[in-house]
Design an enzyme around this catalytic site. Structure first.
Site, PDB file in Angstrom:
ATOM      1  N   LYS A  28      33.459  41.195  11.916  1.00 54.97           N
ATOM      2  CA  LYS A  28      32.069  40.757  11.814  1.00 54.97           C
ATOM      3  C   LYS A  28      31.350  40.977  13.140  1.00 54.97           C
ATOM      4  CE  LYS A  28      33.714  36.802  10.735  1.00 54.97           C
ATOM      5  NZ  LYS A  28      33.987  35.404  10.330  1.00 54.97           N
TER       6      LYS A  28
ATOM      7  N   GLY B 217      28.524  27.723  10.133  1.00 51.52           N
ATOM      8  CA  GLY B 217      29.264  27.931   8.896  1.00 51.52           C
ATOM      9  C   GLY B 217      29.191  29.334   8.331  1.00 51.52           C
ATOM     10  N   THR B 218      28.669  30.288   9.085  1.00 51.15           N
ATOM     11  CA  THR B 218      28.547  31.648   8.557  1.00 51.15           C
ATOM     12  C   THR B 218      29.914  32.243   8.213  1.00 51.15           C
ATOM     13  OG1 THR B 218      28.462  32.473  10.834  1.00 51.15           O
ATOM     14  CG2 THR B 218      26.369  32.214   9.686  1.00 51.15           C
ATOM     15  N   GLY B 219      30.876  32.095   9.126  1.00 50.15           N
ATOM     16  CA  GLY B 219      32.197  32.666   8.881  1.00 50.15           C
ATOM     17  C   GLY B 219      32.894  32.007   7.703  1.00 50.15           C
ATOM     18  N   CYS B 220      32.804  30.694   7.609  1.00 49.25           N
ATOM     19  CA  CYS B 220      33.414  29.960   6.498  1.00 49.25           C
ATOM     20  C   CYS B 220      32.774  30.365   5.173  1.00 49.25           C
ATOM     21  CB  CYS B 220      33.244  28.455   6.693  1.00 49.25           C
ATOM     22  SG  CYS B 220      34.016  27.791   8.178  1.00 49.25           S
TER      23      CYS B 220
ATOM     24  N   THR C 258      22.991  29.049  12.162  1.00 45.46           N
ATOM     25  CA  THR C 258      24.072  29.934  11.693  1.00 45.46           C
ATOM     26  C   THR C 258      25.406  29.198  11.586  1.00 45.46           C
ATOM     27  OG1 THR C 258      24.456  30.632  13.985  1.00 45.46           O
ATOM     28  CG2 THR C 258      22.995  32.013  12.639  1.00 45.46           C
TER      29      THR C 258
END
Length: 276
Positions: free
Chosen positions: A176, A213-216, A211
């Site tokens: 990412k 929690g974007t990865g989760c 942003t």
């Protein structure tokens, strides 16, 4: 009787509701998948940061995993915050014991506010015991550099890092590119290596502090799509659309890094599917 898709998230709890177990279950629900969960840690957390971390005892984590896997037909697994080497070893053993498939690893290491969520001593265990079991690993740029020793800044370096992670055993890799402020262009690129196929997934860069929690959210959306029988490629493309719209329609909640808007992401993705 038809089989209803079921997914498992193995991660920490975020009391602010923007990341971790909470956002994983919300995303599963929105994508039409029944969510189960195994907590590895309980954090005192809000949009301003992580204020306290309590790692759960190994026997409790083991009991949670056994309870879920003995009863439910798990179609896909999302792994987030694990914390230490012992938890990684336990999770890897349970994944193999129950022959779980469609494993998506979001190698959570550092929170948005800078709190360390994975002990340095656990990196080797992650690389040796868990990554080889993964269908997909989704590191951001700092996580990718910790795991590979490679600084990713263009297509060539991204391919080199992705191949390194494949050599560790991960079947597919998604790096990412939107995490760091060093990338100031108009687009935010993710780099994907599916088997031997390498490609870039771009999105227009949207500047916002919201942003959390974007990865989760991204990894749990991928997991939900896999649980429904989608290919890895389709799952990634749909999840990218989901998280892009979740970021670009902020909720403006909290006084720090606010959570992304799951409703907007879901509406955009449903609209895309209906228009197809």
């Amino acid at each position: 009787m038809s089989h209803f898709p079921q997914a498992l998230t193995i991660a920490g709890s975020d009391s602010g509701g923007g990341a971790g177990i909470q956002t994983d279950l919300k995303t599963f629900q929105m994508r039409g998948v029944f969510g189960t969960s195994v907590l590895t840690a309980v954090t005192a957390q809000n949009t301003l940061g992580v204020h306290h971390i309590h790692r759960l005892p190994l026997e409790n984590i083991s009991a949670q995993l056994t309870a879920v896997c003995d009863d439910f037909s798990i179609d896909a697994v999302k792994i987030g915050m694990l914390g230490d080497a012992e938890i990684i070893q336990l999770v890897a053993q349970k994944l193999q014991q129950y022959a779980l498939k469609n494993i998506v690893l979001d190698p959570v290491m550092i929170a948005k506010g800078g709190a360390k969520l994975l002990q340095d001593s656990a990196i080797l265990q992650l690389k040796e015991n868990l990554i080889p079991l993964c269908t997909l690993i989704t590191p951001n740029l700092p996580e990718c550099e910790v795991l590979t020793g490679i600084s990713v800044y263009d297509d060539h370096s991204a391919l080199k890092a992705a191949q390194y992670l494949q050599a560790l055993g991960a079947k597919n890799v998604m790096i990412k590119g939107g995490h760091t402020a060093d990338f100031t262009g108009e687009t935010s690129n993710d780099w994907i290596l599916l088997g031997n196929t390498f490609f870039t997934l771009p999105a227009k860069r949207f500047h916002t502090p919201h942003t959390h929690g974007t990865g989760c959210t991204l990894s749990s959306c991928i997991t939900a799509e896999l649980a429904k029988g989608e290919s890895v490629k389709n799952a990634i493309i749909r999840a990218k659309r989901f998280i892009t719209d979740a970021i670009t329609h902020p909720l403006n909640i909290g006084h720090g890094h606010g959570p992304v808007n799951l409703w907007a992401g879901n509406e955009a993705l449903n609209g895309e599917i209906n228009d197809a």
